[in-house]
Motif scaffolding. Structure first.
Motif, short mmCIF file in Angstrom:
data_model
loop_
_atom_site.label_atom_id
_atom_site.label_comp_id
_atom_site.label_asym_id
_atom_site.label_seq_id
_atom_site.Cartn_x
_atom_site.Cartn_y
_atom_site.Cartn_z
N ALA A 1 103.56 -38.99 74.79
CA ALA A 1 102.10 -38.93 74.71
C ALA A 1 101.65 -37.48 74.52
CB ALA A 1 101.47 -39.52 75.97
N ALA A 2 102.30 -36.54 75.21
CA ALA A 2 101.95 -35.13 75.06
C ALA A 2 102.25 -34.64 73.65
CB ALA A 2 102.71 -34.29 76.09
N ALA A 3 103.42 -35.04 73.11
CA ALA A 3 103.77 -34.60 71.76
C ALA A 3 102.80 -35.16 70.73
CB ALA A 3 105.20 -35.04 71.43
N ALA A 4 102.31 -36.39 70.94
CA ALA A 4 101.39 -37.00 69.99
C ALA A 4 100.05 -36.28 69.95
CB ALA A 4 101.18 -38.47 70.35
N GLN A 5 99.60 -35.76 71.09
CA GLN A 5 98.28 -35.14 71.17
C GLN A 5 98.32 -33.62 71.13
OE1 GLN A 5 97.08 -38.43 74.40
NE2 GLN A 5 95.37 -37.08 73.94
N MET A 6 99.50 -33.04 71.35
CA MET A 6 99.62 -31.57 71.28
C MET A 6 100.81 -31.20 70.39
SD MET A 6 98.92 -30.30 75.21
CE MET A 6 100.39 -31.09 75.88
N PRO A 7 100.87 -31.68 69.16
CA PRO A 7 102.07 -31.48 68.34
C PRO A 7 102.39 -30.01 68.07
CG PRO A 7 100.25 -32.27 67.00
CD PRO A 7 99.82 -32.42 68.42
N ASP A 8 101.37 -29.15 68.06
CA ASP A 8 101.61 -27.74 67.78
C ASP A 8 102.12 -26.98 68.99
OD1 ASP A 8 100.72 -28.16 65.21
OD2 ASP A 8 98.64 -27.60 65.67
N ARG A 9 102.09 -27.61 70.16
CA ARG A 9 102.49 -26.90 71.38
C ARG A 9 103.84 -27.38 71.91
NH1 ARG A 9 96.95 -25.89 74.85
NH2 ARG A 9 98.25 -24.24 75.74
N PRO B 1 99.28 -42.68 80.24
CA PRO B 1 99.84 -41.39 79.88
C PRO B 1 99.00 -40.62 78.86
CG PRO B 1 101.58 -43.01 80.03
CD PRO B 1 100.28 -43.77 80.16
N ARG B 2 98.36 -41.30 77.93
CA ARG B 2 97.52 -40.59 76.95
C ARG B 2 96.35 -39.89 77.64
NH1 ARG B 2 98.72 -45.47 74.26
NH2 ARG B 2 99.87 -45.24 72.31
N ASP B 3 95.83 -40.51 78.70
CA ASP B 3 94.70 -39.89 79.42
C ASP B 3 95.15 -38.67 80.22
OD1 ASP B 3 93.11 -41.88 78.42
OD2 ASP B 3 93.10 -43.09 80.26
N PHE B 4 96.42 -38.60 80.53
CA PHE B 4 96.93 -37.48 81.32
C PHE B 4 97.15 -36.23 80.48
CE2 PHE B 4 100.66 -35.60 83.81
CZ PHE B 4 99.84 -35.05 84.80
N VAL B 5 97.30 -36.41 79.16
CA VAL B 5 97.60 -35.27 78.28
C VAL B 5 96.53 -34.18 78.35
CG1 VAL B 5 98.04 -34.54 75.91
CG2 VAL B 5 99.00 -36.70 76.75
N PRO B 6 95.22 -34.50 78.29
CA PRO B 6 94.23 -33.42 78.40
C PRO B 6 94.34 -32.62 79.70
CG PRO B 6 93.20 -35.42 77.57
CD PRO B 6 94.58 -35.80 78.01
N ASP B 7 94.75 -33.28 80.77
CA ASP B 7 94.94 -32.56 82.04
C ASP B 7 96.07 -31.55 81.91
OD1 ASP B 7 92.99 -34.26 82.91
OD2 ASP B 7 94.31 -35.47 84.19
N VAL B 8 97.17 -31.97 81.28
CA VAL B 8 98.30 -31.05 81.07
C VAL B 8 97.90 -29.92 80.13
CG1 VAL B 8 100.66 -30.88 80.21
CG2 VAL B 8 99.96 -32.89 81.53
N GLN B 9 97.12 -30.24 79.10
CA GLN B 9 96.64 -29.22 78.18
C GLN B 9 95.79 -28.18 78.92
OE1 GLN B 9 94.76 -30.85 74.74
NE2 GLN B 9 94.76 -28.93 73.63
N ALA B 10 94.93 -28.66 79.82
CA ALA B 10 94.12 -27.74 80.63
C ALA B 10 95.01 -26.87 81.51
CB ALA B 10 93.14 -28.54 81.49
#
Length: 577
Positions: free
Chosen positions: A390-398, A357-366
């Motif tokens: 995983a998304a909240a951990a890597q994109m906390p401001d979004r 799931p952590r690897d998927f976060v950059p794809d969602v961010q894109a």
């Protein structure tokens, strides 16, 4: 020669047919020996850990098994009349949908639930006991018992039959009445035959239940004149002359289809009439990522909505929404974005056996960057919670918040599994005690979804959460399930197994989550770890537990108004409101 594939097929059979569980465990040791002899020591070692915990696992699963056999259950389900299986004391062991809807005869209830007098109940119990022990003493060819419904004043006619279970030779009694519960499939069939409106179908249902015009109007919150006008329209379209004539026609139509067949006919009719489901084909898109991989996603709800819900689904065709919540989201200017995880739809599968799931976060961010979306709230279902964290951990401001419906939890002990039924106990219990077997169970679970279809899915729902059964067989719901499976089949699923959500190292994602997490469970959900839900919500200030009434494990679809309210509040910064 035993192979990983053959073991997976065995476990699939176990999932689809619980009675095969004991036989599977007995044969497993022989399979392990054969695998070692054939040079498959790695698989044998993994499965031997499974064997070491087999006795404890049987103790876990056994109490949740249906007491009556599957053959009997299917026979009851085919009856349109109220039909229930009783033990010698009049306790209900199994019942069909008509019995549940007409008289609340459900497993673990008793014939005392029937709305008859105490003396009539005692007389009926005596007959059940006599039938069970002695085969009954039939006094006449037409051996029908007559009682009076103390609520309506109408008669209740009951017939008893003796039934011997082939597997145990236990004697049960089958109770049948002349009453029927309104079969869910009748609505679309009547609509198709006579071009009736939804309102007219509702009036017919109330008419068949025996309500007078004034009571129909009260129940429908309509004027008496409106109901009378609708009745005249019904009589004209169906070429009947009055309520009695129309009711006779409806009962005759109900008896023309067994329940399973009727549900299938209704589903086909609804699908032909383009039952509303989301996302539609034109709302599914594919984004090419910078490295050339593909990301499949859906975009629906309010087309240009400024408030965005990021939807993380849980399983095959789990991204399909029903019409009502999507319409409500559109009215509230909420846009829904649903990225399909690796292996689902056309999203590129990561190499190897893990879909991190952590690897998927950059794809969602894109994806969010591509759509010009700055901030979202997340709504997830089951294992989608792990991706949400995983998304909240890597994109906390979004991310403004997470609403996790029927969530999957980190399980630290057997006590965490309190409340989970035996079938769904299997996977987290295996992950806790013998993780090497998890990949087999994951593959078996996916095989169950893909190979069994809606009918088997419905059986699984009944075992997991009986309160959901009537809801899921509604003619406006079943076609969406069928459609979702077709979409998923057409798009394919390669699938990675052993996701982070089945490993213990995702606990920090929950404990350190930078946004509020709302765990949402239906009060009748036997498909989720209640013990873990309470422990995590008690231990962490940013985690709360919400138990929604009159809902099962499909809580998101049943309580969408509340879910969207919470999502909207998170987006507006009013999560404490």
């Amino acid at each position: 020669m035993a192979t990983e594939g053959s073991i997976i097929d065995e476990i699939y059979d176990l999932v689809a047919t619980p009675d095969a569980y004991d036989a599977f465990m007995v044969n497993l040791e022989e399979k392990l020996t054969t695998m070692r002899q054939n040079g498959e020591a790695g698989y044998a070692s993994a499965l031997s850990q499974h064997m070491q915990r087999a006795s404890a696992l049987v103790d876990i699963v056994t109490p949740w098994r249906r007491e009556t056999d599957e053959t009997l259950h299917q026979e009851l389900a085919k009856r349109v009349q109220v039909t229930a299986a009783l033990d010698e004391n009049g306790n209900v062991l199994d019942a069909n949908m008509a019995a549940m809807t007409a008289y609340d005869l459900v497993p673990d209830s008793s014939i005392a639930t029937l709305p008859i007098s105490t003396s009539d109940t005692a007389r009926l119990k005596d007959r059940v006991m006599d039938m069970s022990k002695h085969g009954g003493r039939q006094n006449s060819p037409n051996d029908v018992l007559r009682f009076r419904n103390e609520q309506s004043g109408r008669p209740i006619l009951v017939r008893l039959e003796r039934y011997v279970q082939p597997s145990t030779q236990r004697t049960l009694v089958i109770l049948r009445t002349g009453d029927v519960g309104w079969p869910a499939h009748l609505g679309p069939i009547l609509q198709d035959l006579f071009d009736l409106s939804r309102a007219e179908i509702d009036v017919i249902r109330l008419m068949v239940e025996g309500l007078k015009v004034k009571e129909m109007a009260r129940r429908r919150r309509a004027a008496v004149s409106t109901v009378r006008s609708q009745l005249q329209s019904i009589f004209s379209k169906t070429e009947t002359v009055d309520q009695m004539d129309c009711t006779r026609m409806v009962y005759g139509l109900a008896l023309m289809h067994e329940v399973d067949e009727g549900n299938l006919v209704a589903a086909r009719l609804e699908a032909r009439n383009e039952t509303a489901f989301f996302p539609r084909e034109d709302q599914r898109h594919v984004l090419t990522l910078p490295d050339g991989r593909l990301l499949d996603y859906s975009d629906f709800g309010a087309t240009d909505g400024r408030d965005v819900v990021l939807w993380y689904h849980d399983q095959a065709f789990g991204d399909v929404w029903f019409k009502e919540p999507v319409q409500m989201a559109a009215r509230r200017n909420i846009r829904i974005i649903g990225p399909l995880r690796p292996g689902f739809g056309r999203t590129t599968v990561y190499p190897g056996e893990a879909s991190e799931p952590r690897d998927f976060v950059p794809d969602v961010q894109a994806l969010l960057d591509h759509l010009g979306i700055d901030r979202v709230t997340i709504v997830s279902s089951s294992s989608g919670l792990v991706h949400a964290l995983a998304a909240a951990a890597q994109m906390p401001d979004r991310i403004t918040g997470i609403t996790a419906c029927h969530p999957l939890f980190p399980v630290l002990s057997d006590e965490d599994l309190e409340g989970t039924n035996g079938y769904n106990y299997l996977l987290p219990h295996a992950r806790l005690h013998f993780p090497a077997s998890v990949k087999f169970l994951c593959k078996a679970g996916f095989a169950f979804v893909m190979r069994s279809g809606p009918a088997a899915f419905g059986k699984a729902v009944m075992r997991a959460s009986p309160k959901d059964v009537e809801w899921i067989t509604r003619p406006d719901i079943l076609p969406v399930m069928v459609h979702g499976r077709r979409v998923h089949r057409d798009q394919g699923h390669v699938g990675n197994f052993g996701d982070l959500n089945y490993r213990e190292d995702w606990r920090p994602l929950l404990t350190d989550c930078p946004v509020a997490v709302r765990l949402v469970i239906g009060e009748h959900d036997r498909n989720v770890q209640w013990g873990a839900a309470r422990r995590w919500s008690d231990a962490l200030d940013h985690v709360t537990l919400e138990v929604l009434p009159n809902s099962g494990y499909m809580v998101f679809h049943q309580q969408y108004a509340q879910i969207l309210d919470w999502a909207h509040a998170d987006l507006k910064g009013q999560s404490d409101a």
